[in-house]
Design an enzyme around this catalytic site. Structure first.
Site, PDB file in Angstrom:
ATOM      1  N   ARG A  79      24.414  -8.318  17.082  1.00 14.82           N
ATOM      2  CA  ARG A  79      23.664  -8.087  18.322  1.00 14.82           C
ATOM      3  C   ARG A  79      22.899  -9.327  18.776  1.00 14.82           C
ATOM      4  O   ARG A  79      22.378  -9.360  19.885  1.00 14.82           O
ATOM      5  CB  ARG A  79      22.720  -6.906  18.143  1.00 14.82           C
ATOM      6  CG  ARG A  79      23.489  -5.611  18.042  1.00 14.82           C
ATOM      7  CD  ARG A  79      22.646  -4.441  17.669  1.00 14.82           C
ATOM      8  NE  ARG A  79      23.542  -3.313  17.427  1.00 14.82           N
ATOM      9  CZ  ARG A  79      23.155  -2.154  16.971  1.00 14.82           C
ATOM     10  NH1 ARG A  79      21.877  -1.930  16.720  1.00 14.82           N
ATOM     11  NH2 ARG A  79      24.029  -1.190  16.771  1.00 14.82           N
ATOM     12  N   GLU A  95      32.637 -18.063   8.058  1.00 12.86           N
ATOM     13  CA  GLU A  95      33.009 -18.880   9.218  1.00 12.86           C
ATOM     14  C   GLU A  95      32.109 -18.446  10.363  1.00 12.86           C
ATOM     15  O   GLU A  95      32.388 -17.467  11.040  1.00 12.86           O
ATOM     16  CB  GLU A  95      34.481 -18.670   9.567  1.00 12.86           C
ATOM     17  CG  GLU A  95      35.413 -18.951   8.406  1.00 12.86           C
ATOM     18  CD  GLU A  95      36.448 -17.858   8.234  1.00 12.86           C
ATOM     19  OE1 GLU A  95      36.322 -16.788   8.846  1.00 12.86           O
ATOM     20  OE2 GLU A  95      37.388 -18.088   7.471  1.00 12.86           O
TER      21      GLU A  95
END
Length: 174
Positions: free
Chosen positions: A99, A122
């Site tokens: 979020r 990553e």
């Protein structure tokens, strides 16, 4: 079938799953929160060549935080070391992290039976975001597997001790 949090804990007690260090407060109804270590790697090559070893630069995340910038790939790792020879481990970002526009894995959320090591993350972001060491950044969950299986045996990433940049170039050496 995904293991419940209580079943993850039971399997840790029985030795079928290892999460080190383990903190019961990070246990969820069907996953376990993993934390971000205090180091990141960034690639320094202008073009990333799949057939060549890549150059990286190490960044430390201070206690005061580090701002991640959009358009850059950051490689991090989990603070916790995990292993299992019985279940399929999977990694997902936490919704609170997502979020903020922070993605913690591009494609490497799928683990293999027999993988033992730290998870390389990553990381990229849609907006500038300040991150901190030891934040609960992702969650690991486990699947039961059906049928005969073989344990993970690739030497590229097994038993890693730090952040692993891409070792894809080794596939071209074969």
């Amino acid at each position: 079938m995904i293991l419940s949090g209580l079943e993850i804990e039971r399997q840790i007690e029985q030795g079928a799953i290892a999460i080190t260090p383990f903190d019961r407060r990070n246990l969820n109804p069907n996953s376990y929160n993993l934390r971000l270590h205090d180091e990141l790697l960034v690639y320094t090559d202008e073009v990333l060549d799949m057939k060549s070893p890549l150059n990286t630069q190490s960044l430390r995340i201070p206690e005061s935080g580090l701002v991640l910038e959009p358009g850059r790939l950051y490689l991090g790792r989990t603070y916790e070391h995990t292993s299992t020879d019985v279940f399929v481990p999977m990694l997902e970002g936490r919704s609170s992290i997502g979020r903020l526009g922070l993605c913690i894995h591009v494609t490497a959320g799928f683990g293999d039976i027999g993988f033992s090591g730290y998870w390389t993350l990553e990381i990229h972001t849609l907006h500038p975001v300040r991150i901190y060491p030891m934040v609960e950044i992702c969650q690991i969950y486990y699947h039961r597997i059906e049928g005969d299986s073989e344990k993970y045996s690739s030497g590229k990433y097994q038993q890693n001790v730090g952040i692993q940049p891409s070792l894809l170039y080794k596939d071209f050496e074969q």
